[in-house]
Write an enzyme that holds these catalytic residues in place. Structure first.
Site, short mmCIF file in Angstrom:
data_model
loop_
_atom_site.label_atom_id
_atom_site.label_comp_id
_atom_site.label_asym_id
_atom_site.label_seq_id
_atom_site.Cartn_x
_atom_site.Cartn_y
_atom_site.Cartn_z
N GLN A 77 -10.25 84.17 83.15
CA GLN A 77 -11.31 83.63 84.01
C GLN A 77 -10.80 83.49 85.45
O GLN A 77 -9.92 82.68 85.71
CB GLN A 77 -11.73 82.26 83.50
CG GLN A 77 -12.77 81.55 84.36
CD GLN A 77 -12.95 80.09 83.93
OE1 GLN A 77 -11.99 79.44 83.51
NE2 GLN A 77 -14.16 79.59 84.04
N SER A 128 -10.97 79.71 89.97
CA SER A 128 -10.25 78.88 90.95
C SER A 128 -9.44 79.73 91.93
O SER A 128 -8.93 80.80 91.57
CB SER A 128 -9.29 77.94 90.22
OG SER A 128 -9.97 77.21 89.25
N SER A 132 -5.57 81.28 83.27
CA SER A 132 -5.00 81.25 81.93
C SER A 132 -5.06 82.63 81.30
O SER A 132 -6.08 83.32 81.39
CB SER A 132 -5.78 80.27 81.04
OG SER A 132 -5.77 78.99 81.61
N GLU A 171 -18.08 76.02 78.93
CA GLU A 171 -16.63 75.76 79.02
C GLU A 171 -16.35 74.29 78.76
O GLU A 171 -15.43 73.95 78.04
CB GLU A 171 -16.12 76.18 80.40
CG GLU A 171 -14.63 75.92 80.57
CD GLU A 171 -14.06 76.42 81.89
OE1 GLU A 171 -14.83 76.97 82.70
OE2 GLU A 171 -12.86 76.24 82.10
C1 LIG Z 1 -4.11 74.14 82.19
C2 LIG Z 1 -5.12 74.64 83.19
C3 LIG Z 1 -5.73 75.87 82.95
C4 LIG Z 1 -6.65 76.36 83.89
N1 LIG Z 1 -7.19 77.60 83.65
C5 LIG Z 1 -8.03 78.13 84.58
C6 LIG Z 1 -8.54 79.45 84.42
O1 LIG Z 1 -8.25 80.14 83.41
N2 LIG Z 1 -9.33 79.95 85.38
C7 LIG Z 1 -9.69 79.24 86.49
O2 LIG Z 1 -10.44 79.76 87.31
N3 LIG Z 1 -9.21 77.99 86.70
C8 LIG Z 1 -8.38 77.43 85.76
N4 LIG Z 1 -7.89 76.16 85.96
C9 LIG Z 1 -8.16 75.48 87.23
C10 LIG Z 1 -9.07 74.28 87.13
O3 LIG Z 1 -10.39 74.64 86.92
C11 LIG Z 1 -8.88 73.50 88.45
O4 LIG Z 1 -7.53 73.03 88.45
C12 LIG Z 1 -9.83 72.36 88.58
O5 LIG Z 1 -11.14 72.82 88.79
C13 LIG Z 1 -9.44 71.39 89.73
O6 LIG Z 1 -9.25 72.10 90.91
P1 LIG Z 1 -7.91 71.93 91.79
O7 LIG Z 1 -6.75 72.12 90.86
O8 LIG Z 1 -8.03 72.86 92.95
O9 LIG Z 1 -7.90 70.43 92.25
P2 LIG Z 1 -8.68 69.79 93.53
O10 LIG Z 1 -10.08 70.33 93.55
O11 LIG Z 1 -7.84 70.02 94.74
O12 LIG Z 1 -8.73 68.25 93.15
C14 LIG Z 1 -7.60 67.41 93.30
C15 LIG Z 1 -7.99 66.01 92.83
O13 LIG Z 1 -9.07 65.49 93.65
C16 LIG Z 1 -10.17 65.11 92.83
N5 LIG Z 1 -11.43 65.47 93.50
C17 LIG Z 1 -11.70 66.61 94.15
N6 LIG Z 1 -12.96 66.60 94.63
C18 LIG Z 1 -13.52 65.42 94.26
C19 LIG Z 1 -14.80 64.81 94.44
N7 LIG Z 1 -15.78 65.46 95.09
N8 LIG Z 1 -15.02 63.58 93.91
C20 LIG Z 1 -14.04 62.93 93.23
N9 LIG Z 1 -12.78 63.45 93.03
C21 LIG Z 1 -12.54 64.68 93.55
C22 LIG Z 1 -10.03 65.91 91.55
O14 LIG Z 1 -10.63 65.26 90.47
C23 LIG Z 1 -8.51 65.97 91.40
O15 LIG Z 1 -8.06 64.80 90.78
C24 LIG Z 1 -6.98 75.63 85.05
C25 LIG Z 1 -6.37 74.38 85.27
C26 LIG Z 1 -5.45 73.89 84.35
C27 LIG Z 1 -4.80 72.57 84.63
#
Ligand SMILES: Cc1cc2nc3c(=O)[nH]c(=O)nc-3n(C[C@H](O)[C@H](O)[C@H](O)COP(=O)(O)OP(=O)(O)OC[C@H]3O[C@@H](n4cnc5c(N)ncnc54)[C@H](O)[C@@H]3O)c2cc1C
Length: 404
Positions: free
Chosen positions: A128, A131, A166, A249
């Site tokens: 997928q 991100s 992933s 999802e």
């Molecule tokens: C094990 C794992 C597997 C994954 N696999 C995939 C995959 O296969 N494909 C893919 O595309 N993505 C994948 N992801 C990514 C995942 O979808 C993102 O990590 C997730 O959407 C959060 O985005 P970020 O890491 O950029 O954090 P950020 O968006 O930078 O957020 C950082 C922190 O701020 C908080 N935050 C941000 N905005 C707000 C708001 N508006 N209100 C309140 N709190 C907020 C969040 O909750 C978080 O705690 C995976 C992540 C993990 C950990």
């Protein structure tokens, strides 16, 4: 409310249990036991996928017209319970539980005919690409660019990067979101694309997660040419498809069956473990109270799971119930893996991820059965992040359920 099973349901449950027990080979079972993330060891998982496919059970939720087994909600629930009890490894959800429903809901007839049988058979392994380094919670901010090209504009050229992808190191296909327009609201310039991972210009770099496992990656695109026939839905309307897929999802972000099995295992462990005075851990009032509290919370999650399934049956997609399910289930999941580390006490400290690699012959410190406990504890922290973080799920519930 009568929640006892009918005779037919009991026969079905026994049939499922017998099949799973008879067909789980030792290597596949071992992959389930050592799994600490959403993805179990690759070779064994896909071998298991093909065994289930031959039985017609690779996609329990799919409609019969696309090759699903045609089970009702109770049968699907019983299957998931028995599946977890046998310790079978989870199948990758990226195909049958994520891109599959998106293609059913928004794909063309040709896309359905081509992709769905390959997802079902396990011929294709999906990843997928949502991100990006600057677009996670704020997914609409994604910048990976696709520009129309070719003599009659029949291709896209993609440049940019996806992160936390992933299984990209195993996948032969990716479903992804790309930016095709920079005017107007960010959501209106996104397109949903299916592409092949061996297309020239794609590179995959590993990222190791907290527990030491290699589950996800960063994927780079440099002048990657893909046919526009891989587009699902209209150009610039990918947000509609993406949101539809995300609901599924979140619905699958946690399998409740495995949580019940894990809690039962902790209970067994607490009965077996003795301190130096010969007292069982279960006799410790604080531990027993924590176990009982989690049991109650998990039961509530199980009922939320039933409600999510009822929503899918009624509306075709889970709606905001999937956000509720995702948040509560992952909180309980994290609490269960924390309690498991408390149960094995000092043995949780020597974390040895290399013991969980296929063919490893190292002597574990502590019991062989407890080798995954620390890895699960560490990797389960990610459950509150993937599929959209729990804070974002609370925002969705506030808007769609509470009308705030
Ligand atoms: C094990 C794992 C597997 C994954 N696999 C995939 C995959 O296969 N494909 C893919 O595309 N993505 C994948 N992801 C990514 C995942 O979808 C993102 O990590 C997730 O959407 C959060 O985005 P970020 O890491 O950029 O954090 P950020 O968006 O930078 O957020 C950082 C922190 O701020 C908080 N935050 C941000 N905005 C707000 C708001 N508006 N209100 C309140 N709190 C907020 C969040 O909750 C978080 O705690 C995976 C992540 C993990 C950990």
């Amino acid at each position: 409310m009568d929640i006892s099973l009918s005779d037919e349901q009991r026969v079905f449950q026994a049939e499922v249990r017998d099949f799973l027990n008879d067909n789980l080979t030792p290597d596949i079972k071992e992959a389930g036991r050592l799994c600490t993330t959403i993805m179990a060891e690759h070779e064994a998982t896909w071998k298991w996928h093909r065994i289930l496919h031959r039985q017609g059970w690779a996609a329990p939720n799919w409609p019969v017209e696309y090759g699903g087994p045609g089970w009702d909600a109770v049968q699907r629930y019983l299957y998931s319970l028995e599946y977890a009890r046998t310790g079978a490894p989870p199948l990758s959800p990226l195909g049958f539980a994520m891109v599959g429903p998106a293609i059913m809901g928004h794909g063309s007839a040709a896309q359905k005919a081509f992709y769905l049988p390959r997802i079902l058979s396990g011929e294709d392994v999906w990843c997928q690409g949502y991100s990006e380094p600057g677009a996670g919670s704020d997914l609409a901010n994604l910048q990976c660019r696709a520009v129309a090209d070719g003599p009659d504009g029949s291709d896209y050229i993609i440049n940019g990067s996806k992160i936390w992808t992933s299984d990209a190191h195993h996948a032969n296909r990716m479903f992804c979101l790309v930016r095709t327009n920079t005017d107007g609201k960010p959501q209106t310039g996104i397109t949903f694309l299916l592409l092949e991972m061996d297309t020239p210009g794609i590179t995959v770099e590993p990222i190791h997660i907290l527990g030491g496992d290699h589950e996800f990656n960063q994927v780079f695109f440099q002048d990657v040419r893909v046919p526009q026939s891989g587009r699902v839905g209209a150009e610039n309307d990918g947000w509609t498809v993406a949101k539809y897929l995300l609901e599924f999802e979140r619905g699958v972000a946690v399998g409740v069956g495995p949580l019940r099995t894990r809690l039962d295992e902790i209970c067994g462990l607490a009965q077996a473990r003795r301190d130096s005075d010969g007292n069982a851990l279960i006799g410790d009032a604080g531990f027993a109270r924590a176990l009982a509290a989690l049991d109650v919370e998990l039961t509530a999650v199980e009922y939320t799971g039933h409600r999510t399934m009822a929503e899918i049956a009624k509306r075709g997609s889970p709606g905001p119930a999937s956000s509720m399910m995702k948040t509560r289930a992952t909180e309980v999941q994290m609490a269960i893996s924390e309690l498991a580390t408390q149960a094995i006490a000092y043995y949780a400290a020597p974390h040895q991820p290399e013991e969980r690699l296929p063919g490893a012959n190292l002597e574990p410190i502590g019991q062989r059965d407890e080798m995954s406990v620390t890895g699960r504890y560490l990797n389960d922290r990610a459950a509150a992040i993937y599929g959209g973080s729990n804070e974002i799920q609370r925002n969705i519930m506030a808007k769609l359920v509470l009308g705030m």
